[in-house]
Scaffold this motif. Structure first.
Motif, PDB file in Angstrom:
ATOM      1  N   UNK A  26       0.849  -1.191   0.000  1.00  0.00           N
ATOM      2  CA  UNK A  26       0.000   0.000   0.000  1.00  0.00           C
ATOM      3  C   UNK A  26       0.884   1.240   0.000  1.00  0.00           C
ATOM      4  N   UNK A  27       1.080   1.842  -1.148  1.00  0.00           N
ATOM      5  CA  UNK A  27       1.962   3.008  -1.291  1.00  0.00           C
ATOM      6  C   UNK A  27       3.284   2.775  -0.553  1.00  0.00           C
ATOM      7  N   UNK A  28       3.987   1.691  -0.849  1.00  0.00           N
ATOM      8  CA  UNK A  28       5.138   1.331  -0.011  1.00  0.00           C
ATOM      9  C   UNK A  28       6.269   2.349  -0.083  1.00  0.00           C
ATOM     10  N   UNK A  29       6.296   3.150  -1.126  1.00  0.00           N
ATOM     11  CA  UNK A  29       7.399   4.088  -1.271  1.00  0.00           C
ATOM     12  C   UNK A  29       6.986   5.506  -0.926  1.00  0.00           C
ATOM     13  N   UNK A  30       5.720   5.656  -0.548  1.00  0.00           N
ATOM     14  CA  UNK A  30       5.154   6.989  -0.349  1.00  0.00           C
ATOM     15  C   UNK A  30       5.849   7.817   0.717  1.00  0.00           C
ATOM     16  N   UNK A  31       6.344   7.142   1.772  1.00  0.00           N
ATOM     17  CA  UNK A  31       6.897   7.906   2.889  1.00  0.00           C
ATOM     18  C   UNK A  31       8.415   8.095   2.760  1.00  0.00           C
ATOM     19  N   UNK A  32       8.982   7.646   1.644  1.00  0.00           N
ATOM     20  CA  UNK A  32      10.443   7.675   1.536  1.00  0.00           C
ATOM     21  C   UNK A  32      10.905   8.849   0.692  1.00  0.00           C
ATOM     22  N   UNK A  33      12.182   9.238   0.859  1.00  0.00           N
ATOM     23  CA  UNK A  33      12.613  10.354   0.027  1.00  0.00           C
ATOM     24  C   UNK A  33      12.996   9.875  -1.371  1.00  0.00           C
ATOM     25  N   UNK A  34      12.959  10.783  -2.351  1.00  0.00           N
ATOM     26  CA  UNK A  34      12.961  10.407  -3.768  1.00  0.00           C
ATOM     27  C   UNK A  34      14.081   9.445  -4.175  1.00  0.00           C
ATOM     28  N   UNK A  35      15.301   9.661  -3.668  1.00  0.00           N
ATOM     29  CA  UNK A  35      16.397   8.825  -4.133  1.00  0.00           C
ATOM     30  C   UNK A  35      16.236   7.383  -3.654  1.00  0.00           C
ATOM     31  N   UNK A  36      15.873   7.248  -2.364  1.00  0.00           N
ATOM     32  CA  UNK A  36      15.653   5.919  -1.796  1.00  0.00           C
ATOM     33  C   UNK A  36      14.522   5.232  -2.544  1.00  0.00           C
ATOM     34  N   UNK A  37      13.539   6.023  -2.892  1.00  0.00           N
ATOM     35  CA  UNK A  37      12.358   5.545  -3.576  1.00  0.00           C
ATOM     36  C   UNK A  37      12.724   4.844  -4.885  1.00  0.00           C
ATOM     37  N   UNK A  38      13.580   5.471  -5.667  1.00  0.00           N
ATOM     38  CA  UNK A  38      13.956   4.905  -6.962  1.00  0.00           C
ATOM     39  C   UNK A  38      14.654   3.561  -6.777  1.00  0.00           C
ATOM     40  N   UNK A  39      15.611   3.521  -5.830  1.00  0.00           N
ATOM     41  CA  UNK A  39      16.349   2.273  -5.625  1.00  0.00           C
ATOM     42  C   UNK A  39      15.439   1.149  -5.158  1.00  0.00           C
ATOM     43  N   UNK A  40      14.605   1.483  -4.161  1.00  0.00           N
ATOM     44  CA  UNK A  40      13.776   0.458  -3.546  1.00  0.00           C
ATOM     45  C   UNK A  40      12.740  -0.080  -4.539  1.00  0.00           C
ATOM     46  N   UNK A  41      12.314   0.806  -5.428  1.00  0.00           N
ATOM     47  CA  UNK A  41      11.328   0.443  -6.437  1.00  0.00           C
ATOM     48  C   UNK A  41      11.810  -0.756  -7.266  1.00  0.00           C
ATOM     49  N   UNK A  42      13.037  -0.655  -7.775  1.00  0.00           N
ATOM     50  CA  UNK A  42      13.563  -1.749  -8.606  1.00  0.00           C
ATOM     51  C   UNK A  42      13.891  -2.969  -7.762  1.00  0.00           C
ATOM     52  N   UNK A  43      14.402  -2.714  -6.543  1.00  0.00           N
ATOM     53  CA  UNK A  43      14.694  -3.787  -5.602  1.00  0.00           C
ATOM     54  C   UNK A  43      13.446  -4.637  -5.370  1.00  0.00           C
ATOM     55  N   UNK A  44      12.330  -3.926  -5.196  1.00  0.00           N
ATOM     56  CA  UNK A  44      11.060  -4.590  -4.935  1.00  0.00           C
ATOM     57  C   UNK A  44      10.687  -5.517  -6.076  1.00  0.00           C
ATOM     58  N   UNK A  45      10.753  -4.972  -7.282  1.00  0.00           N
ATOM     59  CA  UNK A  45      10.351  -5.760  -8.434  1.00  0.00           C
ATOM     60  C   UNK A  45      11.246  -6.991  -8.583  1.00  0.00           C
ATOM     61  N   UNK A  46      12.565  -6.768  -8.400  1.00  0.00           N
ATOM     62  CA  UNK A  46      13.492  -7.888  -8.560  1.00  0.00           C
ATOM     63  C   UNK A  46      13.183  -8.976  -7.539  1.00  0.00           C
ATOM     64  N   UNK A  47      12.925  -8.531  -6.298  1.00  0.00           N
ATOM     65  CA  UNK A  47      12.656  -9.491  -5.242  1.00  0.00           C
ATOM     66  C   UNK A  47      11.392 -10.300  -5.539  1.00  0.00           C
ATOM     67  N   UNK A  48      10.355  -9.613  -5.976  1.00  0.00           N
ATOM     68  CA  UNK A  48       9.094 -10.293  -6.284  1.00  0.00           C
ATOM     69  C   UNK A  48       9.317 -11.350  -7.365  1.00  0.00           C
ATOM     70  N   UNK A  49      10.117 -10.992  -8.384  1.00  0.00           N
ATOM     71  CA  UNK A  49      10.364 -11.940  -9.477  1.00  0.00           C
ATOM     72  C   UNK A  49      11.262 -13.081  -9.008  1.00  0.00           C
ATOM     73  N   UNK A  50      12.339 -12.742  -8.242  1.00  0.00           N
ATOM     74  CA  UNK A  50      13.261 -13.783  -7.779  1.00  0.00           C
ATOM     75  C   UNK A  50      12.571 -14.794  -6.877  1.00  0.00           C
ATOM     76  N   UNK A  51      11.693 -14.307  -6.021  1.00  0.00           N
ATOM     77  CA  UNK A  51      11.062 -15.189  -5.038  1.00  0.00           C
ATOM     78  C   UNK A  51       9.761 -15.790  -5.554  1.00  0.00           C
ATOM     79  N   UNK A  52       9.441 -15.496  -6.822  1.00  0.00           N
ATOM     80  CA  UNK A  52       8.237 -16.058  -7.411  1.00  0.00           C
ATOM     81  C   UNK A  52       6.965 -15.635  -6.699  1.00  0.00           C
ATOM     82  N   UNK A  53       6.879 -14.357  -6.363  1.00  0.00           N
ATOM     83  CA  UNK A  53       5.706 -13.894  -5.634  1.00  0.00           C
ATOM     84  C   UNK A  53       4.706 -13.279  -6.595  1.00  0.00           C
ATOM     85  N   UNK A  54       3.493 -13.115  -6.116  1.00  0.00           N
ATOM     86  CA  UNK A  54       2.521 -12.286  -6.813  1.00  0.00           C
ATOM     87  C   UNK A  54       2.454 -10.980  -6.021  1.00  0.00           C
ATOM     88  N   UNK A  55       2.514  -9.848  -6.715  1.00  0.00           N
ATOM     89  CA  UNK A  55       2.495  -8.585  -5.977  1.00  0.00           C
ATOM     90  C   UNK A  55       1.387  -7.682  -6.480  1.00  0.00           C
TER      91      UNK A  55
END
Lengths: 570, 367
Positions: B158-187
């Motif tokens: 639920x808006x997981x990046x909403x409370x973070x500052x812009x630079x952290x937001x960009x990094x975490x965004x891709x991290x999230x996607x990679x993790x979801x794909x690596x761990x075979x999750x549905x997001x």
């Protein structure tokens, strides 16, 4: 110009401080000096009486033990009943919520003697609930005791009703503050609602439960008005102070009062320290059982009882108990006034009717009207003076270092048993020390000021701290306002809500207060004490009428209060 | 393996219709973003999937199992909150192991998995710290690990990046996607930030006022939006009105309000229909000569904004409309007040029937 404002300010603050010291501080702490000055009286009465030896000491220990058992068990039930109620009020959203909230608050504003009589009537006499079940007596006897702890059930019931608001309101306020997201997080992580409550909410609520319990305990320990009516032959410590003062056993009364004050302080002080140290930070309770077999078993148990049905049952039971404890006595009293209106419904005698007692030879009506006048005049005067004393005090508390000590001292009159407070005021102003006043309405007013100032200061401080007032004051100054304008146009309007709330609370408190009034009233009997006197002289129909009348007045007060303060919690 | 299916889910809060009959299916292993303006019901939808809210009607299936009336603790989902919501009275390790503890899972296996995940995400060193000692980005990573610690295969964000500052937001965004794909999750990831949605999602649900306006891949939503609202909401469009003056086979001839005629590929229109043309700012070009005379407009530069990789010009045309033109840095920079000629490639134009309620109403984020 600058100098004039400065002189004015210093004059106001100094005179406030002086008045506060004389009117509030000295009378509060005077009791402590009593044993030093009257050490001989105490020795004679309590320890080495030539006739009865240390019988009074034995009595003191007995009433203290009894009071402790009563207050501790009261608080325990308050917690069990209060937490679910706080939950319903904080998290629930249902029609009638405002009504339930008002109902919880009602015992705080109701004159306790009236409520005590109503409870007595309801539970222990044939006019009460017994009649509804076709019994020819009450469903309780005044001597029915709780098992194990030997406390009369009727006293216990009254104490629970009167102290429950303290737990409910503090826990409810905290619950409203706690973000519901933690509970959501816990649920999505697989915890049931009970596990979530234990592991996530409890750590947050502990300080609130703790401070609510301390308040409830102190209140129960000091309760006089209702207790004196329902206690029968049993004596609680606070009632003993009043009774002994009536019997001129001043030494024993003062000694017991002092012990009560010291005990209250021993409980309050560590609590205050604990809470102020935890404030802002987070309470981290040690997780002794976390992850162990014990916890696994507990979690399984919690899962069983987390079903919605159990929650509904629990909530239903708590609300029902509240209704029974608070509403039923009110209904019974009002109903009884009508059935006793023209004749005693059991003997058929007109001498036992409300009308006869009010207008007949007993002539209770003028007495009642005079008492009403005493009550309203004293409550109004003391509230009026207290308001003017409290506003500069809030300023002093905020701006000067001595303020923190003042604020801590102001807690004393709020928590010590009112009969002990009354005794202290009497000893200070009365013939034993200053010799300025004898028991009369003037002493009632002085006593009420002692506990009204803290109430108004606390509610005003609450608004003050939440309002960012200094910013607005500075803004007004940069716009060219002089100090008078700042106070009149900015500070007072912002603080208005807190001041009004405090004034209403202190007014109702003054109106209903019994314990202290009994000690300091002399011949000026306030209405709350009149109920006690009527019950003791067995003028039941008159007592009925007066109780109903008091309950109606306080209900009107709470409605007025709701309108004035909007939806703000008191 | 988790597949999430919603059938005709509705939810009201008093007079507010938060969801009006939402049906959609998120496929197993998919990364879906729910995109919409504030108040469109996207968070409500997510909370209903998690079981934190009960729908008024409709059903929710996870893995083919009807979970509509199941409490959240029985749904096996991981939920990540906007304001992170790490339990303040527990350190990071107690936070991430909270799920396994309250679910009475086998300690060794669960703890091992959690520790591995923390090592992969490079946050194992924060185990002993309390939430108030962590930076926003780290705290949110811990919260994500916490959400996955019970072995949940469905991650609700639920808006997981909403409370973070812009630079952290960009990094975490891709991290999230990679993790979801690596761990075979549905997001299922709720956001109001369209750039975030476009860059991480396999498919995007576009919501407005409790209704699903579109559910498609980011490319389709951007280049072939099925309605004017989506065209305007995802990216920006310039809107021009016109009337079909002639239909020639698969082509239509549209006369614009300024009298110019444009020939476009379009189907399903007949002569006399009112239409709306939507053209993305990056599809306009400046021209100095008279090429493509028939679809060029002349105007004056009314505003110039430097956006980093490109300039954004507001061009006021002779007809009084304002056209936004994005033009890459590198060409010559137009000056304020300069007379310019702009043109667009007809292939890039989106064409829609003129909305019944009017353009303004059609584009409003709240109905």
């Amino acid at each position: 110009m600058q100098n004039i404002w400065k002189i004015l300010r210093i004059t106001i603050l100094a005179s406030t401080f002086l008045t506060f010291t004389i009117l509030v501080l000295f009378p509060t702490i005077f009791l402590a000096s009593f044993p030093l000055i009257y050490i001989d009286d105490i020795r004679y009465e309590v320890f080495e009486n030539p006739l009865i030896g240390s019988e009074n000491l034995r009595l003191i220990i007995e009433v203290l033990t009894f009071s402790f058992k009563l207050s501790a068990s009261t608080v325990l039930v308050d917690i069990l009943l209060g937490i679910p109620l706080a939950f319903i009020l904080a998290r629930g959203n249902f029609p009638g919520k405002l009504l339930l909230e008002t109902l919880v608050t009602l015992p705080l504003v109701m004159p306790t003697s009236g409520f005590g009589f109503a409870s007595l009537l309801t539970w222990t006499t044939v006019s009460g609930v017994g009649k509804w079940f076709g019994l020819s007596r009450g469903i309780l006897s005044i001597t029915s005791n709780l098992p194990f702890i030997d406390v009369p059930i009727i006293i216990f019931i009254v104490h629970v009703s009167l102290t429950l608001p303290y737990i409910v309101r503090t826990v409810q306020a905290k619950l409203v503050e706690v973000d519901i997201v933690y509970e959501d997080a816990s649920r999505t992580l697989g915890a049931t609602s009970l596990t979530t409550f234990r592991k996530i909410l409890m750590p947050e609520l502990l300080p609130a439960i703790f401070s609510g319990s301390v308040l409830a305990f102190a209140r129960s320990l000091g309760e006089t008005g209702a207790t004196i009516i329902v206690a029968g032959v049993r004596l609680t410590a606070a009632v003993a102070v009043v009774k002994w003062e009536f019997e001129f056993k001043l030494g024993a009364a003062a000694f017991l009062g002092l012990i009560l004050v010291l005990i209250t302080w021993l409980i309050i002080l560590p609590a205050e320290l604990f809470l102020t140290s935890a404030k802002g930070g987070i309470v981290k309770p040690p997780s002794l059982i976390s992850g162990t077999i014990v916890e696994r078993a507990l979690i399984k148990l919690e899962a069983k009882f987390s079903k919605r049905i159990f929650k509904n049952i629990l909530h239903g039971v708590c609300v029902a108990l509240l209704l029974v404890l608070v509403i039923v006595p009110i209904v019974v009293v009002v109903e009884s006034v009508f059935s006793y209106m023209f004749k005693d419904p059991y003997t058929g005698k007109t001498e036992g009717s409300v009308i006869y007692q009010l207008f007949g030879p007993a002539n209770y009506l003028p007495i009642m009207l005079r008492s009403t006048a005493v009550s309203f005049a004293s409550a109004f005067t003391s509230t009026y003076i207290s308001v003017f004393l409290s506003i500069p005090l809030v300023y002093i508390i905020d701006r000067y270092r001595v303020g923190r000590i003042l604020r801590a001292l102001l807690k004393v009159p709020l928590v010590i048993p009112s009969s002990a407070l009354g005794l202290s005021v009497l000893l200070f102003w009365g013939p034993k020390f200053l010799g300025l006043l004898t028991p009369s309405i003037w002493l009632i007013i002085l006593t009420q000021i002692v506990f009204s100032v803290p109430v108004i200061v606390e509610t005003t401080m609450a608004v003050y701290e939440g309002s960012n007032i200094k910013l607005y004051e500075d803004a007004a100054k940069t716009l060219g306002a002089n100090p008078y304008h700042v106070v009149e146009k900015i500070s007072l309007p912002i603080l208005k809500e807190g001041i009004i709330t405090g004034a209403i609370l202190s007014f109702t408190h003054s109106l209903g207060e019994t314990g202290a009034a009994m000690i300091v009233m002399g011949a000026d009997i306030p209405i709350s004490v009149l109920v006690v006197n009527m019950v003791e002289s067995l003028a039941i129909p008159a007592a009925l009428f007066t109780s109903a009348y008091l309950i109606i007045i306080s209900t009107i007060m709470i409605v007025v209060f709701r309108i004035v303060s909007g939806r703000r919690r008191i | 393996m988790p597949e999430v299916k919603l059938v005709d889910v509705t939810k009201r809060f008093g007079d507010v219709h938060a969801l009006r009959g939402v049906s959609l299916t998120v496929k197993d292993g998919e990364y879906v973003c729910i995109l919409g303006p504030s108040g469109c019901g996207k968070s409500t939808l997510l909370r209903i999937i998690a079981g934190l809210l009960q729908p008024d009607s409709g059903s929710i299936y996870i893995d083919g199992r009807d979970v509509t009336y199941k409490p959240p603790e029985e749904r096996q989902v991981g939920f990540v909150f906007q304001n992170i919501a790490l339990f303040p009275h527990m350190d990071s390790w107690s936070n991430v192991t909270y799920g396994p503890v309250v679910k009475c899972m086998d300690r060794d296996t669960a703890y091992k998995a959690v520790r591995e995940l923390m090592v992969i995400l490079n946050i194992a060193k924060y185990s002993g710290l309390y939430p108030y000692e962590l930076s926003g980005g780290i705290a949110q990573m811990i919260a994500i690990v916490r959400a996955l610690a019970t072995g949940a295969k469905l991650l609700l964000l639920d808006e997981p990046l909403g409370a973070l500052d812009p630079r952290v937001r960009v990094n975490l965004k891709y991290e999230l996607r990679r993790m979801v794909k690596d761990l075979n999750l549905t997001a299922i990831h709720v956001t109001h930030n369209q750039e975030e949605a476009l860059t991480v999602a396999d498919r995007i649900v576009v919501m407005r006022s409790g209704i699903v306006e579109g559910f498609d891949t980011p490319e389709n939503l951007y280049w072939r939006p099925k309605n004017l609202f989506i065209a305007d909401f995802i990216g920006k469009v310039n809107i021009m009105r016109g009337v079909i003056s002639r239909v020639i086979g698969e082509k239509v001839l549209i006369s614009l309000t300024n009298g110019q005629l444009v020939e476009l590929h379009a189907e399903g229109f007949s002569e006399g229909d009112s239409v709306v043309l939507a053209i993305r700012p990056e599809n306009f070009e400046f021209s100095s000569d008279d090429v493509m005379q028939d679809i060029s407009l002349t105007g004056v530069v009314a505003r110039v904004r430097f956006m980093g990789e490109y300039y954004r010009y507001d061009v006021r045309t002779e007809a009084g409309e304002t056209i936004i033109v994005n033009y890459p840095v590198g060409g010559d920079v137009k000056k304020l007040g300069e007379k310019v000629r702009i043109w667009f490639n007809p292939e890039t134009v989106l064409i829609y029937p003129y909305p019944e309620k009017g353009i303004e109403k059609e584009l409003m984020v709240e109905i």
